[in-house]
Structures are given as C-alpha cells and as structure tokens.
Design a protein around this motif. Sequence first.
Motif, PDB file in Angstrom:
ATOM      1  N   GLY A  70      -5.015 -46.084  12.403  1.00 57.37           N
ATOM      2  CA  GLY A  70      -5.068 -45.568  13.757  1.00 57.37           C
ATOM      3  C   GLY A  70      -3.749 -45.599  14.504  1.00 57.37           C
ATOM      4  N   THR A  71      -3.668 -44.737  15.480  1.00 60.12           N
ATOM      5  CA  THR A  71      -2.586 -44.712  16.449  1.00 60.12           C
ATOM      6  C   THR A  71      -3.107 -43.956  17.658  1.00 60.12           C
ATOM      7  N   SER A  72      -2.401 -44.004  18.762  1.00 53.32           N
ATOM      8  CA  SER A  72      -2.852 -43.321  19.965  1.00 53.32           C
ATOM      9  C   SER A  72      -2.823 -41.805  19.777  1.00 53.32           C
ATOM     10  N   LYS A  73      -3.851 -41.122  20.260  1.00 53.57           N
ATOM     11  CA  LYS A  73      -3.906 -39.661  20.145  1.00 53.57           C
ATOM     12  C   LYS A  73      -2.907 -38.982  21.078  1.00 53.57           C
ATOM     13  N   PHE A  74      -2.668 -39.603  22.218  1.00 55.24           N
ATOM     14  CA  PHE A  74      -1.802 -38.986  23.212  1.00 55.24           C
ATOM     15  C   PHE A  74      -0.579 -39.848  23.493  1.00 55.24           C
ATOM     16  N   VAL A  75       0.520 -39.204  23.779  1.00 57.46           N
ATOM     17  CA  VAL A  75       1.760 -39.888  24.143  1.00 57.46           C
ATOM     18  C   VAL A  75       2.361 -39.197  25.361  1.00 57.46           C
ATOM     19  N   GLY A  78       0.374 -36.835  28.354  1.00 59.19           N
ATOM     20  CA  GLY A  78      -0.805 -36.201  27.787  1.00 59.19           C
ATOM     21  C   GLY A  78      -0.546 -35.342  26.574  1.00 59.19           C
ATOM     22  N   ARG A  79       0.651 -35.437  26.001  1.00 51.68           N
ATOM     23  CA  ARG A  79       0.951 -34.665  24.795  1.00 51.68           C
ATOM     24  C   ARG A  79       0.248 -35.286  23.590  1.00 51.68           C
ATOM     25  N   VAL A  80      -0.240 -34.439  22.683  1.00 49.88           N
ATOM     26  CA  VAL A  80      -0.885 -34.949  21.468  1.00 49.88           C
ATOM     27  C   VAL A  80       0.183 -35.565  20.565  1.00 49.88           C
ATOM     28  N   ASN A  81      -0.100 -36.755  20.098  1.00 51.82           N
ATOM     29  CA  ASN A  81       0.793 -37.481  19.198  1.00 51.82           C
ATOM     30  C   ASN A  81       0.791 -36.802  17.825  1.00 51.82           C
ATOM     31  N   ARG A  82       1.947 -36.303  17.394  1.00 46.59           N
ATOM     32  CA  ARG A  82       2.012 -35.589  16.115  1.00 46.59           C
ATOM     33  C   ARG A  82       1.723 -36.511  14.932  1.00 46.59           C
ATOM     34  N   TYR A  83       2.016 -37.790  15.059  1.00 46.19           N
ATOM     35  CA  TYR A  83       1.671 -38.730  13.992  1.00 46.19           C
ATOM     36  C   TYR A  83       0.155 -38.817  13.849  1.00 46.19           C
ATOM     37  N   TYR A  84      -0.521 -38.827  14.985  1.00 48.98           N
ATOM     38  CA  TYR A  84      -1.983 -38.896  14.973  1.00 48.98           C
ATOM     39  C   TYR A  84      -2.594 -37.652  14.345  1.00 48.98           C
ATOM     40  N   SER A  85      -2.218 -36.482  14.850  1.00 46.67           N
ATOM     41  CA  SER A  85      -2.821 -35.239  14.360  1.00 46.67           C
ATOM     42  C   SER A  85      -2.561 -35.037  12.870  1.00 46.67           C
ATOM     43  N   ALA A  86      -1.383 -35.457  12.388  1.00 45.52           N
ATOM     44  CA  ALA A  86      -1.071 -35.319  10.964  1.00 45.52           C
ATOM     45  C   ALA A  86      -1.955 -36.234  10.119  1.00 45.52           C
ATOM     46  N   ARG A  87      -2.284 -37.408  10.623  1.00 49.29           N
ATOM     47  CA  ARG A  87      -3.164 -38.324   9.883  1.00 49.29           C
ATOM     48  C   ARG A  87      -4.580 -37.758   9.792  1.00 49.29           C
TER      49      ARG A  87
END
Length: 226
Positions: A70-75, A78-87
């Motif tokens: 896990g990691t935060s969805k937003f950074v 309110g931008r979507v965290n690219r690390y999150y979406s890639a996972r």
Amino acid sequence: MRVLLLPKQRRVSRAVAAVRRGFLWSLGGAALVCLLCVGAGELAVQGAASGRCYDSVQQIPERSVGVVLGTSKFVGRGRVNRYYSARIEAGAALWKAGKVKKLLVSGDNRRADYNEPKVMRADLIAAGVPKEAIVCDFAGLRTLDSMARARAVFGQEKITVVSQRFHNERAIFLARGWNLDAIGFDAESPALSNRLKIRESLARVQALWDSTVHTQPRHLGEKIVI
C-alpha cells in the motif's frame, strides 16, 4: 605584524584548536559510519533480491498469492499518486494473466479517515479483479509488517510482491527474515527524486537493522485463511 600571545592566551588557543580538531574528527567518523551503513544496507537488499524481480507478466512464475503493498492514493493537491496507480495496474495484470489466484492488499489503516487496503480493493475491483479474489490486510503499517503478516497471519510460504522495483527489493529482503519465499513483480515507476532516493537508502539501513534484531510487526493476531 606578528602578534605575540601571552602564555595563558596560547594555552586557550591550543585548547580551542584541539576541540576543533576533535569535532572535525568526530564529524568525519560519523559520516564514515553513515556511509558504511548505507553501503551495507544496499548490498544486503540487492543481494537478497538478485534475480527475483520481474517486469514481464509472461516471465514471472506463478504463485498462489500476490501481495500488493500500500501507499497513499493521492499526493499534493489531490493528484493521484503514480506509484499507487501503477501498483493497482500491476496487481490487476498479474491476476488477469493467471499468475496469482488471490491478491492480498496490505496497507495502513491506523486512522478512521485513512484506509489504504479498502481503497486498493475498490480500485482493483474497478480494474476487473473480482472481489472474491481480494483479501485485505489492514495492519500492513510498513513493509516489514506486510511481509511478517503474510507469513505469520495469512499462512503464506511463497508470495509475489507487487510494488516498484526499489520497494520490491526491500520487501524480498525483509521476507527472508520470516522464512517467506518472495519474488517481485515490478510496477511501472516514475523517476525517483533525490529525496526519495535518500529515503529509500535510509529505509534499507532500517531493514538491515530490523532483520538483525528480528523486529516484530506491530500487530499479528489470529490466523486468517486465504
């Protein structure tokens, strides 16, 4: 013009110079120790993960369970965290290719208004993974906890870790300390900032220390069958 110092002044001057030299030696020694620790952490983590990370769905071996870290969805704003979406994309691709039967989403849930596993589960379902194939680990407070709980709570002996390459390497190293056979499926990774590189270097030193003293996860609890 040369200034002549009185005996007392000379003694004070020598004492100040000695203190300055001692401080510089201490500073240099501390810097050397830090560099050695960082180097040791890097060697230990890379050595444990060598040949165990894959970036191709076709090439990665099949495992029963994939652990999506896990990691935060937003950074930021309110931008979507690219690390999150890639996972999320990597976990869904792994399941759709039949490389895992279940996805264990492991993340932080310490606050009532912050629930990484719940958000990951919802986004994996939206990506086409059936809810029956997703199990939540609500106590994956950090990578060590996620690996320890995969073994001790969820009863896994072999897993595929899903995260970015640098994170997978550290997870594989930590898994070894819990007799957990882990391989990594590397999600797409943005270019690492200098801040993140420093953070990861320190995290690897911490991982080496945790492995040495066998740090326990914050929460274990009853076993959960996947």
